[in-house]
Design an enzyme around this catalytic site. Structure first.
Site, PDB file in Angstrom:
ATOM      1  CD  GLU A   1      -2.955  -1.070   2.337  1.00 40.85           C
ATOM      2  OE1 GLU A   1      -2.866  -0.175   3.182  1.00 40.85           O
ATOM      3  OE2 GLU A   1      -3.907  -1.860   2.294  1.00 40.85           O
TER       4      GLU A   1
ATOM      5  CD  GLU B   1      -3.306  -5.975   4.213  1.00 40.73           C
ATOM      6  OE1 GLU B   1      -4.117  -5.128   4.658  1.00 40.73           O
ATOM      7  OE2 GLU B   1      -2.076  -5.807   4.216  1.00 40.73           O
TER       8      GLU B   1
HETATM    9  C1  FCB Z   1      -4.300  -2.121   5.667  1.00 38.48           C
HETATM   10  C2  FCB Z   1      -2.883  -2.415   6.122  1.00 38.48           C
HETATM   11  C3  FCB Z   1      -2.806  -3.465   7.208  1.00 38.48           C
HETATM   12  C4  FCB Z   1      -3.920  -3.329   8.207  1.00 38.48           C
HETATM   13  C5  FCB Z   1      -5.256  -3.231   7.519  1.00 38.48           C
HETATM   14  C6  FCB Z   1      -6.426  -3.142   8.453  1.00 38.48           C
HETATM   15  O1  FCB Z   1      -4.355  -0.855   5.111  1.00 38.48           O
HETATM   16  O2  FCB Z   1      -2.115  -2.856   5.038  1.00 38.48           O
HETATM   17  O3  FCB Z   1      -1.536  -3.383   7.794  1.00 38.48           O
HETATM   18  O4  FCB Z   1      -3.676  -2.269   9.044  1.00 38.48           O
HETATM   19  O5  FCB Z   1      -5.265  -2.125   6.660  1.00 38.48           O
END
Ligand code: FCB
Length: 454
Positions: free
Chosen positions: A178, A364
């Protein structure tokens, strides 16, 4: 909101997905490892950022976190118990180069990741390693951090050491997690480390992150036989707050700065012209050859999907002049993030249409709710379970529509240090009692394990 019962969950089975699909869960070093002063680890920008009162909502830090540095065998056992076949983790750069760069790397840090990776392989977990999940060595920040082009070289030196050491066993490499967050939350909004508030700096940081990604790819491939390498972006479907022409123009600008700003250069188009025009002289300094480097072909795109953003026209609010608004009546997590499995399908289809990555992994996806521990110690997190089931169903719909989706990693294996929110936000499939460090699989984790066993 009424809690859906298990019976109300969508019918979805592992066998609905291809046999070679990667099923995983994700974590990151600063959020779980703790042991900040152990094993010769150097200071990171998050250690430093957490020291200032007001930066972290509960005044905490990742100094102890889940103590994963010492408890990793138990944590990997939990992952194996879930039945996942892949595990995404990140490497703490300050464990490898306590001073950021230079001739001296820390053997104790490398040996830790050696053991961790061996532990994954022993348990049938395919290691997916992220090189940078936000914990820059403070020593590099003291010299300007990602704003400086030299930090790209330091990242390459670190990447070289780590991939040489682990590349015989780790084949999947994610350069950055990110970059939008590192650049804009860290250098424009100032709510993440290193806590700066300057738009121009954020854009330059962003450019150096993308450049370091592109330059790392050939290096990783040279060091790792059979490497598969890519980057993970936080991407959002962008929706208008109203049907007005002004809000629909805002959608295009916001999409430009949030999504296209990353995907266009990664797929060989340079920065989007409409956004560059809005930025004017805030635009980053780009050297000859940078765009060719950034566009080095990747094996996959990692997508972190959490929520769609609804935006309104906001004249005067920075160069992009948009504001994220909350539409009433939207289902939300405890964080206030909208819940939209359909948004994930839309996003994946859009990525496919406009950039066509060879392979896509959801690196994620997850949610936070106020988990309550029952009298018997169990955690019945029905909302998270429903969130997970509905997003897996959405993943299936994306596959049906031709997205080359190859894997899904739930965020997160464990409750952990949620950045500026400290320990107030739990995202885990496993509950962590921070005082005792006891781990308890939540109902969502049990559901995921049951799903993976079908
Ligand atoms: C994302 C991050 C991760 C975590 C989630 C909830 O943006 O990559 O580390 O904090 O959010």
């Amino acid at each position: 909101m009424t809690q859906p019962s298990s019976a109300g969950l969508p019918a979805i089975r592992r066998s609905d997905f291809p046999a070679d699909f990667r099923w995983g869960c994700s974590t990151s070093s600063y959020q779980i490892e703790g042991a900040a002063a152990e094993g010769g680890r150097g200071e990171s920008i998050w250690d430093r950022f957490c020291e200032t009162p007001g930066h972290i909502r509960d005044g905490s830090s990742g100094a102890r976190a889940c103590d994963h540095y010492n408890r990793w065998p138990e944590d990997l056992d939990i992952a194996r118990g879930l039945g996942v076949n892949a595990y995404r983790f990140s490497i703490a750069w300050p464990r490898i180069f306590p001073a950021g760069t230079g001739a001296r790397c820390n053997e104790t840090g490398l040996a830790f990741y050696d053991r961790l990776v061996d532990g994954m392989l022993e348990r049938g977990l395919e290691p997916w390693s992220t090189l940078y999940h936000w914990d820059l060595p403070q020593a590099l920040q003291d010299r300007g951090g990602w704003k400086q082009r030299e930090t790209v070289d330091a990242f390459l030196a670190y990447t070289d050491v780590v991939t040489r050491r682990l590349g015989d066993r780790v084949k999947h490499w994610i350069t950055h997690n990110e970059p939008w967050c590192t650049a804009f939350l860290g250098h424009h909004e100032g709510v993440h480390a290193p806590g700066q508030k300057d738009y121009r700096t954020a854009l330059q940081v962003c450019h150096h992150l993308l450049l370091s990604h592109g330059r790392a790819l050939p290096l990783i491939r040279g060091n790792v036989p059979g490497a598969r390498a890519g980057i993970t972006l936080s991407l959002h479907p962008i929706l208008p707050a109203s049907a007005s022409a002004a809000d629909s123009a805002a959608v295009s600008r916001h999409d430009g700065s949030r999504n296209r700003w990353f995907l266009d250069p990664l797929y060989g188009r340079g920065y989007p012209a409409d956004v560059l025009e809005l930025l004017g002289d805030l635009a980053p300094v780009v050297h000859h050859g940078d765009f060719e480097a950034i566009a080095a072909p990747a094996d996959f795109l990692g997508v972190n999907y959490y929520f769609p953003e609804v935006v309104a026209d906001a004249p005067g609010e920075g160069p992009i002049a948009t504001r994220v608004v909350a539409l009433p009546g939207t289902e939300r997590t405890a964080f206030g993030w909208p819940v939209s499995p359909e948004g994930m399908v839309d996003l994946l289809l859009r990525i496919q249409r406009d950039w066509a990555p060879r392979e896509v992994y959801l690196t994620e996806n997850g949610s936070t709710y106020d988990d309550l521990v029952g009298p018997d110690g169990s955690i019945v997190d029905s909302e998270r379970r429903s969130y997970l089931a509905r997003h897996l169903q959405a993943a299936r719909r994306a596959l049906d529509q031709g997205v080359p989706l190859k894997g899904y990693f739930a965020w997160s294996l464990l409750d952990n240090f949620e950045w500026a929110e400290g320990y107030l936000r739990r995202f885990g499939l496993t509950y962590v009692d921070y005082a005792s460090q006891r781990r308890t699989l939540k109902a969502s984790g049990q559901w995921y394990a049951g799903f993976l066993a079908t």
